[in-house]
Every structure is written in structure tokens, then in C-alpha cells.
Write a protein that holds these residues in place. Sequence first.
Motif, mmCIF file in Angstrom:
data_model
loop_
_atom_site.group_PDB
_atom_site.id
_atom_site.type_symbol
_atom_site.label_atom_id
_atom_site.label_comp_id
_atom_site.label_asym_id
_atom_site.label_seq_id
_atom_site.Cartn_x
_atom_site.Cartn_y
_atom_site.Cartn_z
ATOM 1 N N ALA A 166 11.040 15.051 -3.693
ATOM 2 C CA ALA A 166 11.086 13.587 -3.618
ATOM 3 C C ALA A 166 11.077 13.090 -2.166
ATOM 4 N N ALA A 167 11.764 13.823 -1.296
ATOM 5 C CA ALA A 167 11.810 13.402 0.109
ATOM 6 C C ALA A 167 10.413 13.475 0.720
ATOM 7 N N LEU A 168 9.706 14.528 0.385
ATOM 8 C CA LEU A 168 8.333 14.680 0.896
ATOM 9 C C LEU A 168 7.459 13.546 0.360
ATOM 10 N N HIS A 169 7.634 13.234 -0.918
ATOM 11 C CA HIS A 169 6.858 12.139 -1.520
ATOM 12 C C HIS A 169 7.100 10.835 -0.777
ATOM 13 N N GLN A 170 8.357 10.585 -0.446
ATOM 14 C CA GLN A 170 8.719 9.368 0.282
ATOM 15 C C GLN A 170 8.005 9.335 1.634
ATOM 16 N N ARG A 171 8.001 10.471 2.301
ATOM 17 C CA ARG A 171 7.371 10.542 3.627
ATOM 18 C C ARG A 171 5.862 10.310 3.522
ATOM 19 N N ILE A 172 5.260 10.965 2.545
ATOM 20 C CA ILE A 172 3.803 10.807 2.364
ATOM 21 C C ILE A 172 3.477 9.341 2.066
ATOM 22 N N ALA A 173 4.297 8.718 1.203
ATOM 23 C CA ALA A 173 4.052 7.319 0.835
ATOM 24 C C ALA A 173 4.127 6.418 2.075
ATOM 25 N N GLU A 174 5.140 6.661 2.928
ATOM 26 C CA GLU A 174 5.296 5.819 4.123
ATOM 27 C C GLU A 174 4.148 6.026 5.101
ATOM 28 N N LEU A 175 3.807 7.295 5.340
ATOM 29 C CA LEU A 175 2.718 7.582 6.296
ATOM 30 C C LEU A 175 1.398 6.997 5.796
ATOM 31 N N ALA A 176 1.169 7.124 4.497
ATOM 32 C CA ALA A 176 -0.085 6.607 3.932
ATOM 33 C C ALA A 176 -0.123 5.082 4.070
ATOM 34 N N ALA A 177 1.005 4.442 3.777
ATOM 35 C CA ALA A 177 1.050 2.973 3.878
ATOM 36 C C ALA A 177 0.769 2.531 5.311
ATOM 37 N N ALA A 178 1.332 3.236 6.273
ATOM 38 C CA ALA A 178 1.120 2.883 7.676
ATOM 39 C C ALA A 178 -0.358 2.965 8.035
ATOM 40 N N ARG A 179 -1.068 3.872 7.392
ATOM 41 C CA ARG A 179 -2.505 3.997 7.702
ATOM 42 C C ARG A 179 -3.387 3.227 6.726
ATOM 43 N N ARG A 180 -2.759 2.476 5.807
ATOM 44 C CA ARG A 180 -3.490 1.731 4.778
ATOM 45 C C ARG A 180 -4.338 2.650 3.900
ATOM 46 N N ILE A 181 -3.753 3.777 3.575
ATOM 47 C CA ILE A 181 -4.415 4.664 2.619
ATOM 48 C C ILE A 181 -3.660 4.517 1.302
ATOM 49 N N PHE A 182 -4.407 4.341 0.230
ATOM 50 C CA PHE A 182 -3.747 4.219 -1.079
ATOM 51 C C PHE A 182 -3.179 5.572 -1.508
ATOM 52 N N VAL A 183 -1.972 5.505 -2.050
ATOM 53 C CA VAL A 183 -1.305 6.743 -2.440
ATOM 54 C C VAL A 183 -0.810 6.649 -3.879
ATOM 55 N N ASN A 184 -0.962 7.744 -4.594
ATOM 56 C CA ASN A 184 -0.359 7.846 -5.923
ATOM 57 C C ASN A 184 0.673 8.955 -5.897
ATOM 58 N N VAL A 185 1.919 8.568 -6.174
ATOM 59 C CA VAL A 185 2.965 9.569 -6.279
ATOM 60 C C VAL A 185 3.182 9.809 -7.766
ATOM 61 N N VAL A 186 2.954 11.052 -8.179
ATOM 62 C CA VAL A 186 2.955 11.343 -9.605
ATOM 63 C C VAL A 186 4.305 10.996 -10.228
ATOM 64 N N ASP A 187 4.251 10.275 -11.341
ATOM 65 C CA ASP A 187 5.455 9.859 -12.078
ATOM 66 C C ASP A 187 6.423 9.025 -11.242
ATOM 67 N N ASP A 188 5.926 8.312 -10.267
ATOM 68 C CA ASP A 188 6.807 7.490 -9.443
ATOM 69 C C ASP A 188 6.066 6.195 -9.103
ATOM 70 N N ALA A 189 6.160 5.241 -10.037
ATOM 71 C CA ALA A 189 5.401 4.000 -9.889
ATOM 72 C C ALA A 189 5.828 3.252 -8.627
ATOM 73 N N ALA A 190 7.124 3.290 -8.294
ATOM 74 C CA ALA A 190 7.632 2.499 -7.169
ATOM 75 C C ALA A 190 7.036 2.964 -5.845
ATOM 76 N N ARG A 191 6.830 4.261 -5.706
ATOM 77 C CA ARG A 191 6.291 4.768 -4.428
ATOM 78 C C ARG A 191 4.763 4.741 -4.387
ATOM 79 N N SER A 192 4.132 4.421 -5.511
ATOM 80 C CA SER A 192 2.666 4.498 -5.577
ATOM 81 C C SER A 192 2.032 3.161 -5.208
ATOM 82 N N SER A 193 0.951 3.212 -4.434
ATOM 83 C CA SER A 193 0.198 1.983 -4.206
ATOM 84 C C SER A 193 -1.051 1.941 -5.081
ATOM 85 N N PHE A 194 -1.360 3.032 -5.749
ATOM 86 C CA PHE A 194 -2.326 2.934 -6.861
ATOM 87 C C PHE A 194 -1.834 3.808 -8.010
ATOM 88 N N HIS A 195 -2.160 3.367 -9.230
ATOM 89 C CA HIS A 195 -1.777 4.120 -10.420
ATOM 90 C C HIS A 195 -3.013 4.743 -11.038
#
Length: 489
Positions: free
Chosen positions: A83-112
Motif C-alpha cells: 500500500a505504501a508503494l501504491h501511495q508513492r506511485i500515485a503521488e509521483l504519477a499525479a505530479a507528472r500528470r500521468i493517469f494511474v490506476n491502483v488496483v482495488d483502490d478507487a481513492a488512489r486511482s485517477s482512472f478506473h
Amino acid sequence: MKLYPLFADLRDRAVLVVGGGAVAERKAAMLVDAGARVTVGAPVLSPALADRVASGRLAHRSGTFAPDWLDDAWLVVAATDDAALHQRIAELAAARRIFVNVVDDAARSSFHVPAVIDRAPITIAISSGGDAPMFARLLRERLETLLDHSLGTLAMLAARLRRRIRLRHPQPAARRGFYEQLFAGRVAALVRSGRVGEAQAEAERLLATQDGAPQGSVVLVGAGPGDPGLLTLRALRALNEADVILHDRLVSAEVLALARRDAERIEVAKEAGHHHTTQEGIHALMLEHARAGRRVVRLKGGDPFVFGRGGEELEFLRAHDIPYEVVPGITAAVACAAYAGIPLTHRDHAQSVRLLTAHCKASHDTLDWPALARERQTLAVYMGVSQLDAFQRQLVAHGRAASTPFALVENGSRPDQRVVTGTLGQLARRAAEHAVTSPALLIVGEVASLAQSLAWFGAAPAGAELVPRPSRPDRPADADRLLAAIHQA
Ligand code: SAH
């Protein structure tokens, strides 16, 4: 709207999947199917992922995640169990405006990733915005059953004609009418029947003719024995598309309830004692509605080609040039046998099955009694219960042992199913004792005795008290009653 739906063109675009297990495997496979250039990043890969890397379908970044993995990615999927890694990936992706899907985690995902029904080139995607993914999946299943697999071919055919359709029908309303005709009419029926060439010719013909009136058609549909669960997917689809349903009395209310709400339902009973529509009357109704451009479903109990006069109806439709299709149904013999726990064939008891009808005295005259009386075969008899007496006498007279087991299955597969068993010599009497009524199917043969041990649906068979004894003549009725009383005590 909680999420903005979009379909992404990923062909030759880099996508990163972080994770090397089963979930990453599924996500990567779908992305590869969509043409993406997929890299999986993980210290170790599952054997299936490793295989795909070896065959060049995926690239692999080994080691633990580092921000530069995102460098050329259009999308990222995080599919690890960290989960910690997922959080980091989500933040880094958001900073670069890359859409991210975190499996089974709607809150951290910017695309489903939606639930998908694939009828390429048609894709249907369903999302619950992460709130009720199970619900979305159920909905997907429901739609899967409703949409024939030929839909994709039909869409491709329409795509090929698109420019010409636009030229021919510049007004949107007329164009829409044309497409409706294409999707619901004869062209669609031909595609479903696997006749793509003819479908194309028919579409061309439609395009060339002036009048845009839809062409009606008839689908002969087998409704099965009553349990709506025994309908085929095709039958369900036909019921969903019907404008008019001409149904026999035998068709259960539960099956009719599955049809399109605003379809007109017309009962065309042929049984004695009910309002009567002759076969000619049914033909006339089919013709009238099909000629008016309607999609007619001719719905019959069981299978339309087993004692259902389906053949005559098709001959009539062919003669009048009305397009038709046939959807088979589960016939009473097959359904009643299954729901009574009676295998129609069995290596020890019966090598063949005969389906026959003994609906009236006249049909008795045309039956080949010596052949029917032969041993080691199962007879599945579609009949009115008033004929049982004559049937029993003829069969015994032609040499079938009076000790041969029978099972009468009344209302087979329905909640009120009853099974009455016994031996051939007692058939008519047992039916009368139990007041068996129509619809009932008679099964005669050694296999019928298996109902006692293999029954699984509805009430237990009546007749457990009667163990067939080959060498003994029939017991009198009071002996039966006595045995039944002992049995109950
Ligand atoms: N086309 C139908 C048969 C029509 S003839 C089919 O394939 O099943 C009608 C006869 O079928 C009835 O008299 C009865 O013998 C049998 N039948 C149909 N539905 C039945 C049911 N649910 N249970 C028992 N018998 C049934």
C-alpha cells in the motif's frame, strides 16, 4: 457524473504495470490486447509473465520501483500488494500528470478500469465509480447474455456501408431508421445465422430500395418445459427483441415474464377445452404481423421441432417468403428425465431412446407397437393422460413385460412437478389414483426405476412403495395401499 468515461487509444503507447503477480498479469494482458507497449516492473515475475517477456510481448524492468520508470509512460497501473508503494506511485504519477490506476483502490486511482463487454469493434464499459464494483460485474453478466456475439460482425458490416448510408439518407431521422432496420431486421438475422455474405447483399438491397419500411420476421423459439432457467440465451434475446409473441398455452408464465414489457402477447392455445386457434389461424397471425413489419416470436413449449408442428410453420413461412430463424428449446423428454433423476440411456439398461407421441387414439394406430415393445430401450411418450390405458394394453399385448418400470412426470421442471412411478401393468391405475393431469410425460423402461434413488428436484417420487417384481403379476390396489401405509408408518 462521478467519472468521465473515455476510451483510450493505447496503440504503441508505453504503459507501465508495477507488479509481477497474477493481478499484474491480468492487467498487462488486457493492455497488450489493446495494442499498448507494456512494461512490467517488478523484482520477480510470475511464470506466465516471464513467458510473455521471453516471447517479446512484454518488456520487463527488474528491481524495485524507481521514479524514472514513469519517464515515458502514458498510463500506470499499480498492482502490487504494498500500500505504501501504491501511495508513492500515485503521488509521483499525479505530479507528472500521468493517469494511474491502483488496483482495488478507487481513492488512489485517477482512472478506473471498467467491466467490459467485448464485441469488437463494439466495446461496452461499465463503471460504478468504484462504489459497487460487484454490481457493475453483475450488470456486465446480464448484458453479456443479452448481446449476441454476432454484434461485432454486424457493426463491421455497418461500418463498411457507413459512407453510403450517409449519402443515401442525409437526414438523421431517416438514417436512424435505416440503422434500426439493419440491427433488428433481416440483416441481423442473417449475420446471426452465420450468413455474412447474404447479410451484406440484403443490406445492399435495403440501401438500394426506396421504401424504408422495416421487414418483419418470425423466430420460432423453444421455451423449454417451464423452468425459465432452461431457456437458451438466444431465446432470451429473441424475447427481448419481440414486437409480438404468439405463444402456446404450455409456455409458463415465468418464461413469458422475461419478454420485452411492451411486446404484444397472444395466446394461441390448441389444447382441447381452451379457446381454440387452428394451425391455419396461427399461420395467418404470423403472416399478418410479419407483413406489418413486426418481429414475431412464435414461442412453443419444449422444442419447436419435437411434436411442435414447427416444420409446418416454417414451410408456411418459406412459401410466403417471410424470413425466419429457429431457436431450439429443451424438449419435455430431456427436461422431465433430468428433473426426475432418470437417465434416458444407461449402459446397463437402455441403449436407445424413442420420442413418441400418443396424443389421440388415431396416433395409436400409426405406432409401430412391436418395435416399441422391444426391451433395452427407453420410451419417452408425449401424451394426454386419458390415453394411458390404451397405451399400456397395446404395449403389453405386443410383448413388453408388465413389470417394466415407468415414471410419469407431471409439470416437469416446474415448482409443482410430481413424479409417479410403478410398473407398466399398473400404469393407468396408478395415474388415476394420483389424479395425474396434463402436461405429463411418460417414461417407460428399466431406467425409470432409477427415479427412486436419483431424484433430486421437487417432491420425492410417489411409488417408492412399489418395488417392481418381474415374476409376479400385479398386486391389487388395496395391497398397494397397505404397503404405502406401512411405508409411511
Ligand atoms: N414441443 C414440446 C411438446 C409438445 S406436445 C416439447 O418439445 O416438449 C405436448 C406434450 O409435451 C404434453 O402433452 C406432455 O406430454 C409434454 N410436456 C410438455 N411440457 C411438459 C412438462 N413441463 N412436463 C411434462 N410433460 C410435458
